[in-house]
Write a protein that holds these residues in place. Structure first.
Motif, PDB file in Angstrom:
ATOM      1  N   ALA A 107      -0.408  16.633   3.556  1.00  0.00           N
ATOM      2  CA  ALA A 107      -1.341  15.795   2.952  1.00  0.00           C
ATOM      3  C   ALA A 107      -0.885  14.468   2.986  1.00  0.00           C
ATOM      4  O   ALA A 107       0.348  14.304   2.666  1.00  0.00           O
ATOM      5  CB  ALA A 107      -1.316  16.194   1.528  1.00  0.00           C
ATOM      6  N   PHE A 108      -1.539  13.594   3.575  1.00  0.00           N
ATOM      7  CA  PHE A 108      -1.298  12.134   3.571  1.00  0.00           C
ATOM      8  C   PHE A 108      -2.190  11.065   2.968  1.00  0.00           C
ATOM      9  O   PHE A 108      -3.278  11.620   2.601  1.00  0.00           O
ATOM     10  CB  PHE A 108      -1.006  11.749   5.123  1.00  0.00           C
ATOM     11  CG  PHE A 108      -0.171  12.522   5.819  1.00  0.00           C
ATOM     12  CD1 PHE A 108       1.191  11.749   6.096  1.00  0.00           C
ATOM     13  CD2 PHE A 108      -0.249  13.806   6.445  1.00  0.00           C
ATOM     14  CE1 PHE A 108       2.112  12.736   7.010  1.00  0.00           C
ATOM     15  CE2 PHE A 108       0.649  14.389   6.989  1.00  0.00           C
ATOM     16  CZ  PHE A 108       1.994  13.847   7.460  1.00  0.00           C
ATOM     17  N   CYS A 109      -1.978   9.963   2.716  1.00  0.00           N
ATOM     18  CA  CYS A 109      -2.722   8.999   2.252  1.00  0.00           C
ATOM     19  C   CYS A 109      -2.589   7.745   2.744  1.00  0.00           C
ATOM     20  O   CYS A 109      -1.688   7.328   3.368  1.00  0.00           O
ATOM     21  CB  CYS A 109      -2.625   8.653   0.767  1.00  0.00           C
ATOM     22  SG  CYS A 109      -0.934   8.350   0.191  1.00  0.00           S
ATOM     23  N   PRO A 121       0.691  -1.258  -0.039  1.00  0.00           N
ATOM     24  CA  PRO A 121       0.023   0.048  -0.017  1.00  0.00           C
ATOM     25  C   PRO A 121       1.035   1.343   0.012  1.00  0.00           C
ATOM     26  O   PRO A 121       2.159   1.155  -0.081  1.00  0.00           O
ATOM     27  CB  PRO A 121      -0.828  -0.233   1.176  1.00  0.00           C
ATOM     28  CG  PRO A 121      -0.054  -0.906   2.087  1.00  0.00           C
ATOM     29  CD  PRO A 121       0.860  -1.928   1.319  1.00  0.00           C
ATOM     30  N   LEU A 122       0.116   2.388   0.103  1.00  0.00           N
ATOM     31  CA  LEU A 122       0.939   3.710   0.151  1.00  0.00           C
ATOM     32  C   LEU A 122       0.242   4.368   1.255  1.00  0.00           C
ATOM     33  O   LEU A 122      -0.772   4.857   1.371  1.00  0.00           O
ATOM     34  CB  LEU A 122       0.270   4.472  -1.353  1.00  0.00           C
ATOM     35  CG  LEU A 122       0.654   4.080  -2.780  1.00  0.00           C
ATOM     36  CD1 LEU A 122       0.103   4.974  -3.659  1.00  0.00           C
ATOM     37  CD2 LEU A 122       2.111   3.838  -2.777  1.00  0.00           C
ATOM     38  N   VAL A 123       1.186   4.225   2.207  1.00  0.00           N
ATOM     39  CA  VAL A 123       0.884   5.080   3.782  1.00  0.00           C
ATOM     40  C   VAL A 123       1.726   5.911   4.104  1.00  0.00           C
ATOM     41  O   VAL A 123       3.052   5.590   4.303  1.00  0.00           O
ATOM     42  CB  VAL A 123       0.706   3.647   4.662  1.00  0.00           C
ATOM     43  CG1 VAL A 123       0.265   4.363   6.055  1.00  0.00           C
ATOM     44  CG2 VAL A 123      -0.429   2.820   4.251  1.00  0.00           C
ATOM     45  N   GLY A 124       1.657   7.212   3.938  1.00  0.00           N
ATOM     46  CA  GLY A 124       2.500   8.273   4.345  1.00  0.00           C
ATOM     47  C   GLY A 124       2.112   9.609   3.776  1.00  0.00           C
ATOM     48  O   GLY A 124       1.205   9.753   3.057  1.00  0.00           O
ATOM     49  N   PRO A 125       3.354  10.254   3.513  1.00  0.00           N
ATOM     50  CA  PRO A 125       3.180  11.683   3.054  1.00  0.00           C
ATOM     51  C   PRO A 125       2.738  11.564   1.461  1.00  0.00           C
ATOM     52  O   PRO A 125       3.702  10.780   0.803  1.00  0.00           O
ATOM     53  CB  PRO A 125       4.405  12.436   3.393  1.00  0.00           C
ATOM     54  CG  PRO A 125       5.115  11.656   4.441  1.00  0.00           C
ATOM     55  CD  PRO A 125       4.405  10.092   4.073  1.00  0.00           C
TER      56      PRO A 125
END
Length: 803
Positions: free
Chosen positions: A342-344, A331-335
């Motif tokens: 903005a984070f995701c 996954p994409l977890v972070g800034p």
């Protein structure tokens, strides 16, 4: 509805609910979640909801262990218990020795996180799961903590606890736009009004890029249709007296778990299908895709062969819904790259099982700036400019088709290649180059000895051993040439540049024209953030160089730390130039034939930099070495790269110049004790623990992380970085393998390889700070004797690069 809050989380599935809950656990209660419909109305509601401890690295295992502990706590809450079948156990099957070797490695990786897996043979697999056949089965990996959970109840439980801690949740509140202000704060526009906030989190599941477009970005996330069915009751399950373990089968591309007295059986068919590439219907809520069991016929036949009971029961329900994928499956977890505040938390293909841990690590990053584990393996910035949705779709299909088949060491699958190339890529391919992939770049790995040469991927030394040995020998005794593309290269300027660099690096960085210096950047907790070279060109330009993978990461860190009143500019040259590395004792002779400059050791000593021409190609040349031999980095604009290459090849003919690749470089850097960013240099440890004491200068004044490191020095190290030599010639250690003493885990390998110049198997590791004496390292799951040694095993006085 609030008009002002600290954080707005967009999305009410497992990603959003977990993030919201964990933000409150980190002490932030002024937080809000907005959901366009009802909670869990996206992918979450139809999830197969399996909760495993298995992970490809220690960060993934750690976050999954957190999920399991959290879900147990929620299930045992007397005020709001939820359905969680914990500890049913699970088996990952294998029918090849290479797969079993991989399981042995992953068992060792897990051991370092206090997680115990078990390697079992085919008969034991069948004993623990009496519905399976042992035909074409070698064995499996047993996870005793495997289980499944009710996804809707899980999210509601997290939401309930978040509300009790002060968070607010607004359902049926679609976001219509996002506006970022000059102070980097945000306004979230919704159909029910605006919310001003400091920070925005995109947790939007398969609608991730609808919200991303409101920020002016696009994330490498796409969705795949995924089908499973629920069977009617199976008498053998009802009569077993215990719940069936979960099953994951790379042989036939399916999984199953018990559902009541039947089975839930899911498929990863080869004839798979992307979803939502051309947009998603706004009304697709709590919805499914049309059933298409014809597409899974081949997989179903394999499942029937493995579990004959499936042929004797009916199908009760078919579920076909979208699940999200990224380029590499993680996954994409972070800034969010190139954005502030903005984070995701997106691309969670195994969202329910991992979501508790992902939200935990993201909340730590939001509140503290970093997490307890190094999170690079899930960091959104690990992908750069090549990472578009079209590429993601190709990789998602490939990943889906190989769901339970892990990547072997040095294995790079073909989908989505080549993503990034230079003018030399086809030239090197014609020379017989085999390529590895670094941040999308096709980088020469080794030169095949014959056009039909094939590598057998696995955990033991293979056909490439002698190939790499020959390349190393050629560099050690003569001269070699390789291309290092994608190297991160920023040109820095401005009146306040030196003050800025002094604050960013923990050591003293030379400002002398014509010289190159190496330094380390720390985060605010005093742990290692990055490694970079600063090259002071004679014409006044300053180049910042770092690992190819760090392009977005380093740009964000540098730009975010420029003070408002500082005159500092950063311009990226990363994609405009490529490095040719000329290495070996004859490197100076070759360079002297293609350039009119004086390349003697007196005129151009080690750690020098100058502008030059390679033939007629302009270049920046640095006397630096990652191999430990006399070497030159030749930075050439891509437009002149081929010309420079031809000039060097021509000049090298009478000196016996040969090509060498990244594997030879890795072998040589291990012998020198040189580190790799995000392997040996991670945010979990400070520079003292990382063995970088000589690069830390407390007396130079303030720098980022200075006070944190000074405080930690007083309390003593948590770990220390060491080099080991292994009494093992059949296989190298692998990153994540456990270091043992007296049968107890005392450390974890970060890098390992065979040193061809020293004829030693070498590993780097973080170990307990008081470690001494004899140790063992697990190699393919079996302990081998290892000896603590000096970091530099080859030319410790560094005579050869200076010669």
């Amino acid at each position: 509805m609030k008009s002002t809050t600290r954080v707005v989380v967009i999305g009410g599935g497992i990603a959003g609910c977990s993030t919201l809950y964990h933000l409150t656990q980190e002490g932030w209660s002024d937080v809000v979640l907005v959901e366009r419909d009802e909670l869990t109305s996206g992918t979450t509601w139809h999830s197969a909801a399996q909760v495993t401890n298995f992970g490809m690295n220690q960060t993934m295992i750690g976050l999954k262990s957190h999920s399991i502990a959290l879900y147990q706590d929620l299930a045992n809450d007397p005020d709001y218990p939820i359905n969680y079948h914990h500890g049913d156990g699970g088996i990952r099957l294998a029918n090849t020795q290479a797969q079993m070797d991989g399981y042995a490695h992953f068992r060792s990786v897990a051991k370092g996180m206090d997680v115990e897996f078990e390697i079992i043979d085919a008969e034991e697999c069948a004993r623990r799961h009496p519905l399976i056949s042992t035909d074409n089965l070698l064995g499996g990996l047993w996870d005793p903590m495997d289980g499944d959970i009710d996804p809707a109840q899980l999210c509601q439980a997290l939401a309930r606890r978040a509300r009790k801690a002060g968070a607010e949740i607004y359902r049926n509140t679609p976001v219509t736009g996002l506006t970022q202000h000059k102070d980097h704060s945000w306004t979230v526009h919704t159909e029910k009004g605006d919310i001003d906030c400091e920070i925005v989190v995109n947790a939007c599941g398969y609608r991730v890029n609808e919200v991303a477009s409101m920020m002016g970005v696009q994330h490498p996330v796409t969705s795949m249709e995924h089908q499973y069915f629920l069977t009617e009751e199976i008498p053998a399950i009802k009569e077993a007296g215990h719940r069936m373990p979960l099953l994951r089968c790379p042989i036939s591309d399916y999984y199953c778990r018990q559902e009541k007295n039947g089975l839930l059986v899911g498929f990863y068919e080869q004839d798979c299908k992307t979803w939502g590439m051309d947009g998603i219907d706004p009304k697709f809520v709590n919805a499914l895709c049309p059933d298409d069991l014809d597409r899974v016929t081949d997989v179903l036949e394999g499942a029937f062969a493995r579990m004959p009971a499936l042929m004797e029961t009916g199908i009760h329900t078919v579920v076909n819904g979208p699940i999200t994928y990224t380029i590499d499956g993680a996954p994409l977890v972070g800034p969010i790259p190139n954005k502030r505040n903005a984070f995701c938390i997106i691309g969670l293909r195994a969202g329910i099982g991992e979501g508790g841990g992902h939200g935990w690590l993201l909340a730590q990053q939001i509140v503290h700036g970093t997490a307890c584990y190094d999170t690079w393996c899930i960091d959104p910035r690990r992908f750069t400019g090549h990472a578009n949705v079209e590429l993601t779709a190709l990789k998602a299909i490939e990943d889906y088709q190989n769901e339970f088949r892990f990547h072997f060491p040095h294995e790079h699958r073909p989908a989505g290649r080549p993503a990034k190339t230079t003018p030399l890529t086809p030239i090197l391919a014609s020379e017989g180059a085999e390529f590895t992939v670094v941040n999308g770049w096709e980088r020469m790995d080794y030169i095949k000895p014959a056009p039909d040469f094939k590598e057998t991927h696995g955990y033991s030394f293979n056909e490439t051993f002698d190939v790499v040995a020959a390349e190393v020998k050629a560099v050690q005794t003569g001269v070699g040439l390789t291309e290092v593309n994608g190297f991160n290269r920023f040109e820095l300027s401005g009146a306040d540049l030196r003050l800025f660099l002094d604050r960013m690096f923990c050591g003293k960085i030379t400002a002398k024209a014509g010289r190159v210096g190496l330094g380390y950047l720390l985060n605010h907790q005093g742990n290692v953030k990055g490694e970079a070279t600063i090259a002071n060109l004679p014409d006044g330009r300053v180049w910042y160089g770092s690992a190819a993978a760090s392009e977005y990461h380093d740009m964000d860190w540098l730009t975010q730390n420029i003070a408002e009143d500082e005159d500092v500019q950063i311009r990226s040259l990363t994609n405009a130039h490529t490095i040719l590395v000329l290495a070996g004792p004859k490197a100076r002779a070759v360079l002297s034939e293609v350039s009119r400059a004086d390349w003697s050791a007196e005129a151009f000593p080690w750690l020098s930099v100058r502008n030059a021409f390679i033939g007629f190609a302009p270049a920046v040349v640095m006397s630096v070495s990652f191999s430990g031999e006399l070497a030159y980095e030749i930075h050439v604009p891509n437009a002149q790269l081929y010309a420079a290459y031809l000039a060097l090849r021509k000049a090298g003919e009478r000196h016996g110049l040969t090509l060498f690749g990244a594997r030879a470089v890795d072998s040589m850097r291990m012998e020198k004790g040189y580190r790799h960013w995000k392997a040996d240099l991670i945010t979990e440890f400070d520079p003292i623990e990382s063995g970088l004491d000589r690069f830390v200068h407390f007396d130079k004044g303030e720098f980022i992380g200075r006070q944190a490191v000074k405080a930690r020095v007083k309390t003593g190290p948590r770990r220390k970085f060491v080099t080991l030599t292994l009494d093992c010639t059949h296989a190298p250690a692998q990153p994540g393998d456990s270091v043992l003493q007296g049968g107890r885990v005392v450390g974890t390998v970060t890098s390992a390889d065979w040193g061809h110049r020293t004829a030693k198997s070498i590993a780097m590791a973080f170990v307990t700070p008081d470690l001494s004496g004899n140790v063992e390292v697990e190699v393919i799951g079996k302990p081998v004797s290892a000896t603590l040694t000096e970091p530099c095993l080859y030319d410790p006085q560094n005579v050869r690069p200076r010669s």
